[in-house]
Design a protein around this motif. Structure first.
Motif, PDB file in Angstrom:
ATOM      1  N   GLN A  84       2.666   9.389  -4.611  1.00  0.00           N
ATOM      2  CA  GLN A  84       1.431  10.438  -4.716  1.00  0.00           C
ATOM      3  C   GLN A  84       1.627  11.663  -3.445  1.00  0.00           C
ATOM      4  O   GLN A  84       1.546  12.532  -3.931  1.00  0.00           O
ATOM      5  CB  GLN A  84      -0.049   9.765  -4.387  1.00  0.00           C
ATOM      6  N   MET A  85       2.125  10.964  -2.282  1.00  0.00           N
ATOM      7  CA  MET A  85       2.377  12.001  -1.227  1.00  0.00           C
ATOM      8  C   MET A  85       3.642  13.126  -1.849  1.00  0.00           C
ATOM      9  O   MET A  85       3.638  14.356  -1.591  1.00  0.00           O
ATOM     10  CB  MET A  85       2.866  11.262   0.050  1.00  0.00           C
ATOM     11  N   PHE A  86       4.696  12.464  -2.379  1.00  0.00           N
ATOM     12  CA  PHE A  86       5.587  13.401  -2.590  1.00  0.00           C
ATOM     13  C   PHE A  86       5.169  14.422  -3.818  1.00  0.00           C
ATOM     14  O   PHE A  86       5.555  15.454  -3.914  1.00  0.00           O
ATOM     15  CB  PHE A  86       6.937  12.391  -3.170  1.00  0.00           C
ATOM     16  N   GLU A  87       4.320  13.838  -4.841  1.00  0.00           N
ATOM     17  CA  GLU A  87       3.965  14.694  -5.891  1.00  0.00           C
ATOM     18  C   GLU A  87       3.098  15.842  -5.220  1.00  0.00           C
ATOM     19  O   GLU A  87       3.102  16.989  -5.648  1.00  0.00           O
ATOM     20  CB  GLU A  87       2.959  13.928  -6.889  1.00  0.00           C
ATOM     21  N   VAL A  88       2.213  15.475  -4.102  1.00  0.00           N
ATOM     22  CA  VAL A  88       1.324  16.547  -3.523  1.00  0.00           C
ATOM     23  C   VAL A  88       2.278  17.640  -2.996  1.00  0.00           C
ATOM     24  O   VAL A  88       2.178  18.875  -3.072  1.00  0.00           O
ATOM     25  CB  VAL A  88       0.364  15.945  -2.546  1.00  0.00           C
ATOM     26  N   MET A  89       3.379  17.358  -2.076  1.00  0.00           N
ATOM     27  CA  MET A  89       4.401  17.967  -1.521  1.00  0.00           C
ATOM     28  C   MET A  89       5.351  18.743  -2.590  1.00  0.00           C
ATOM     29  O   MET A  89       5.269  20.035  -2.237  1.00  0.00           O
ATOM     30  CB  MET A  89       5.305  17.252  -0.561  1.00  0.00           C
ATOM     31  N   ILE A 114       0.872  -1.080  -0.091  1.00  0.00           N
ATOM     32  CA  ILE A 114      -0.009  -0.072  -0.014  1.00  0.00           C
ATOM     33  C   ILE A 114       0.974   1.227   0.376  1.00  0.00           C
ATOM     34  O   ILE A 114       0.843   2.156  -0.681  1.00  0.00           O
ATOM     35  CB  ILE A 114      -0.919  -0.170   1.182  1.00  0.00           C
ATOM     36  N   LEU A 115       1.747   1.331   0.811  1.00  0.00           N
ATOM     37  CA  LEU A 115       2.868   2.350   1.000  1.00  0.00           C
ATOM     38  C   LEU A 115       3.643   2.714  -0.455  1.00  0.00           C
ATOM     39  O   LEU A 115       3.870   3.851  -0.951  1.00  0.00           O
ATOM     40  CB  LEU A 115       3.531   2.298   1.833  1.00  0.00           C
ATOM     41  N   GLU A 116       3.987   1.624  -0.932  1.00  0.00           N
ATOM     42  CA  GLU A 116       4.558   1.655  -2.317  1.00  0.00           C
ATOM     43  C   GLU A 116       3.829   2.583  -3.342  1.00  0.00           C
ATOM     44  O   GLU A 116       4.081   3.027  -4.178  1.00  0.00           O
ATOM     45  CB  GLU A 116       5.046   0.358  -2.998  1.00  0.00           C
ATOM     46  N   LYS A 117       2.383   2.424  -3.164  1.00  0.00           N
ATOM     47  CA  LYS A 117       1.573   3.188  -4.186  1.00  0.00           C
ATOM     48  C   LYS A 117       1.295   4.743  -3.635  1.00  0.00           C
ATOM     49  O   LYS A 117       1.360   5.622  -4.281  1.00  0.00           O
ATOM     50  CB  LYS A 117       0.383   2.466  -4.188  1.00  0.00           C
ATOM     51  N   VAL A 118       1.223   4.827  -2.194  1.00  0.00           N
ATOM     52  CA  VAL A 118       0.757   5.950  -1.736  1.00  0.00           C
ATOM     53  C   VAL A 118       2.062   7.077  -1.556  1.00  0.00           C
ATOM     54  O   VAL A 118       1.787   8.215  -1.835  1.00  0.00           O
ATOM     55  CB  VAL A 118       0.153   5.894  -0.336  1.00  0.00           C
TER      56      VAL A 118
END
Length: 66
Positions: A37-42, A30-34
């Motif tokens: 995305q978190m880095f993109e938002v940051m 799950i974390l490999e997918k999330v």
């Protein structure tokens, strides 16, 4: 009584380790997918913030000359 409890715990621990390993693997997937995305938002938030500060400095410089 304690010997019986120890015997039962020894039978359960291998199962607990297996379940824990499975849970960790699932959470890692799950974390490999999330995380990307978190880095993109940051990245987008940081870019927006920097652009906002740059625009604010230019506007304050223009208004201070008036």
């Amino acid at each position: 009584m304690p010997a019986n409890l120890l015997d039962q715990l020894q039978r359960v621990f291998p199962l607990a380790n297996k379940v824990a390993d499975e849970v960790v693997c699932e959470e890692t997937e799950i974390l490999e997918k999330v995380i990307p995305q978190m880095f993109e938002v940051m990245h987008r938030v940081a870019k927006f913030s920097c652009d906002y500060v740059r625009r604010g400095r230019r506007l304050s410089f223009v208004f201070s000359k008036c």
